[in-house]
Scaffold this active site. Structure first.
Site, mmCIF file in Angstrom:
data_model
loop_
_atom_site.group_PDB
_atom_site.id
_atom_site.type_symbol
_atom_site.label_atom_id
_atom_site.label_comp_id
_atom_site.label_asym_id
_atom_site.label_seq_id
_atom_site.Cartn_x
_atom_site.Cartn_y
_atom_site.Cartn_z
ATOM 1 N N HIS D 156 41.470 35.448 40.528
ATOM 2 C CA HIS D 156 40.733 36.634 40.972
ATOM 3 C C HIS D 156 39.413 36.724 40.202
ATOM 4 C CE1 HIS D 156 44.565 37.830 42.790
ATOM 5 N NE2 HIS D 156 43.853 38.645 43.547
ATOM 6 N N LYS D 160 38.717 41.892 37.073
ATOM 7 C CA LYS D 160 40.028 42.466 37.393
ATOM 8 C C LYS D 160 40.726 42.868 36.092
ATOM 9 C CE LYS D 160 44.343 41.326 39.891
ATOM 10 N NZ LYS D 160 44.430 42.532 40.733
#
Lengths: 267, 267, 267, 267
Positions: D156, D160
């Site tokens: 990701h 995050k």
């Protein structure tokens, strides 16, 4: 405690046979009771495959070996010429055959099924025991129902003669059985280098890469709005078939009749 | 403390221009002093790109904007028709041009180099600012000296008209300049589906995959005894060019003369 | 026509030694003139490695073998205990040593360099002969100058004892020497499962995957605005070192002095 | 010729709502009949999403919009607070709800199911509409039955906050429900850098990579004798949910009762 499954290996000195002997010796749930080879002579099957002595010497005659060792299962990766007769012999002795070959006719398979049924034993004939390759093909077909835009890239050694590979064509067939009719790509697409868009199969493309160092790999890629899904199988060596054979040896104990195709054991 | 580099953005309301304005506003080492657009009207450049007001309103005339804002660097991603004249104007004002286009002739570049030299300023003209793509091409060429067995797979959206992609052909050219002569694959190789082995380029193959959901990706694969080396670049969106433009804006302050090709700034 | 390079292989019956013998026999530019083994007995070196007879029987004594066969190059993959003495013996006979080991001290390397210089011959000592792995490390370090956001994922067999791998740590060191200081990730990042973010090394992360079926693979991933760059090396078997050894045997003929590290032969 | 399915979009001016409006306008099998938004004012729904005028102006009141436009299906990606009431309203009007949210209690779902049954219409509530991600999870669980050695790597963006991702934990749960008990890896394994082996989950490992430029990607890797199987999903942007919503809109016409989880529509 469960009893161990007693296994006989036919063609034990061949390339696949040796791998099967090794696999049986390494699994505590299995026990090697016979190893048949018509060429390797009077030596211990364990020593033959670079392991400690197993106490099982190679046998020359299949029927004798089955008679004296009373195996539960026979594994046979010998030649297409030999397997039909071997399989008949096994069933006559009440031994479940697990056979890796492509040489049977539908009539032969039906006959062997009846014989298995009459003896209340199971049997398996399978052209492909690679669990990973079979899962890849199964998942690829299933994904194509939901994500119909697909391409296949397969990778093999640079001396392979034919392109695309048999596995990629089998995958393309399985996809075509369930995927909606779709001619992918821009209708006005142009190749400035001929062949760059790959081989055309029923609306989609197959690409064959040939490089030294590669054994057998395949990737199936699905594209949709803002996402891709990839299913990839990398096969590094012959031993990759053994987990499938292992599963087959265990599953064949649990059903009656002859099954064709390892995928039917994967429920 | 170092002084900030003062930047003017030309074509500030275009797709690339907006990304440049954003990039300049987000880097504390840079300060936006002018933003020129002939279409977007009298609004703040920050608001134009979805950011807080920057205090810089869009200008209509390049020469006036450079005169009043005295930038160190001008970034220009406008049309091939406009950039030559814009670049001349910048150099006349002693402003270093950083230009993204392919439209210049060798003679024009030579002339612009002389003008930069005479003003003792740097300049850059580059067809590709994607650092990742340039590194991929550079590494691919270098690897091909040691591992000459290579294939290229490039992935783009399914509506792209031409195959193979410009980047893959550029990569193939760079490889061909340094790789030994080699016709790869088995000479007796046969395609059972035409085109499956991809497009032929100077002894090796290029494969073009076209799928919805993909923006621009390329993988260069090298195979040798028992190993493969892969160099892969995945581009997800236009903003991927900005780190390259950012580097260019900073490097152009450090040399004299016009450089063609962003790769020459990557020493 | 160029003369063939005459090669002696030391430790010819070991795992790496056999691969070297095979490689020499398969390259028409090389000729095997001696193969030394202290354990394998009086057999032909070709037969030992599953090839036709080569006409070269295994020798027991290194010095005698070098004296009678007069090789140009000696390749030595024996034990760290033996190589120093072997290398001295080779240089005394004017034979260029190509040695794969990590056991030398800097003082020993310096001394061997002087001896090579005095005999006007080249030599090579290298801990890693995998061209692909060395290219991966080199490219990774170079890319980190331009794309400093990086993570390393390395894959090995599931019985490997240590994590992360030596190659991944070496890669991380090479990256750290040239990459700007940067602590990646969100400072407020939290692991709901401890260790999920991998091992911390100098601002970035190393992830070690351990799975059966994998020999040795590594991927170095760089992320930037809207793009990723990946450099991946997959090693499938021991034979993957042979192209590097082959290159070394040829290059060692062209320079004077002892070089440490195969990467220095890759200009 | 089949009649088009009439669709109402609730929350049409939100980030997901706009994507739904676009998707409906682009599919010839669907027709937009209402678009409800409480914030965007009296404009055409097509213009709102950068398309030609659709003839459907945004409505303010859901009940009025459903009453006058008589849609077959309502798509609702508004807030967890609003969807329950919206769904009740839709069912009262005999309109099939397709809802993307996680906020319902089991009791609410049961009640909504009864209401759908009593009106003889279908309905769908789903926390995840990404077909690719759902297929990845399904295939991963199925593969783990046959290849129990598995690791998950998820990727990701670098900002995050939590690791590992929700999708990777959901995948790990689905795998754990069907995979045999197995503590993978060498029991004597040691981390020289803490955390390098990843996060431990029920016998296997999850690795979280965080890099700029990545939106959401996950790879599930299975290893066995001489082979690996990889299932990988790359999500590039929010629009990746739309094919799932599109399928749901069509399937909801074909059954009765409320279904929870888009995977149940993928038979």
């Amino acid at each position: 405690m469960t009893d161990k499954i007693k296994v006989a290996v036919i063609g034990a000195s061949g390339r696949m046979g040796r791998e099967v002997v090794k696999m049986v010796l390494e699994d505590e749930a299995l026990t090697l009771v016979a190893a048949v080879s018509q060429s390797a002579g009077d030596i211990d099957a364990g020593l033959l495959v670079g392991k400690p002595a197993s106490g099982v010497k190679l046998s020359f005659n299949l029927s004798d070996a089955l008679h004296s060792s009373k195996p539960d299962v026979m594994v046979d990766f010998t030649t297409p010429q030999a397997v039909y007769s071997n399989t008949l012999t096994a069933i006559e002795h009440g031994v479940r055959p697990v056979v890796g070959t492509t040489g049977f006719t539908p009539e032969q398979i039906e006959e062997l099924d009846k014989l298995c049924q009459s003896r209340s034993i199971g049997g398996l004939i399978a052209p492909n025991f690679s669990i990973g390759a079979l899962l890849m093909m199964k998942f690829a077909a299933e994904a194509s129902k939901y994500m119909p835009h697909v391409e296949i890239i397969e990778y093999h050694g640079d001396q392979k003669l034919d392109a695309p590979s048999g596995t990629s064509i089998k995958t393309a067939e399985l996809i075509s059985e369930v995927r909606e009719e779709l001619r992918q790509g821009n209708p006005k697409e142009e190749e400035t280098i001929e062949g760059s868009r790959g081989g055309y199969y029923n609306g989609f493309r197959i690409h064959s890469v040939r490089l030294p160092g590669v054994f057998a790999q395949q990737e199936v890629i699905f594209g949709g709005y803002g996402q891709t899904l990839k299913i990839r199988h990398d096969s590094y060596e012959r031993a990759g078939y053994m987990p499938g054979v292992n599963t087959a040896v265990k599953k064949v104990m649990t059903y009656t009749g002859m099954i064709y195709g390892f995928e039917h054991l994967m429920d």
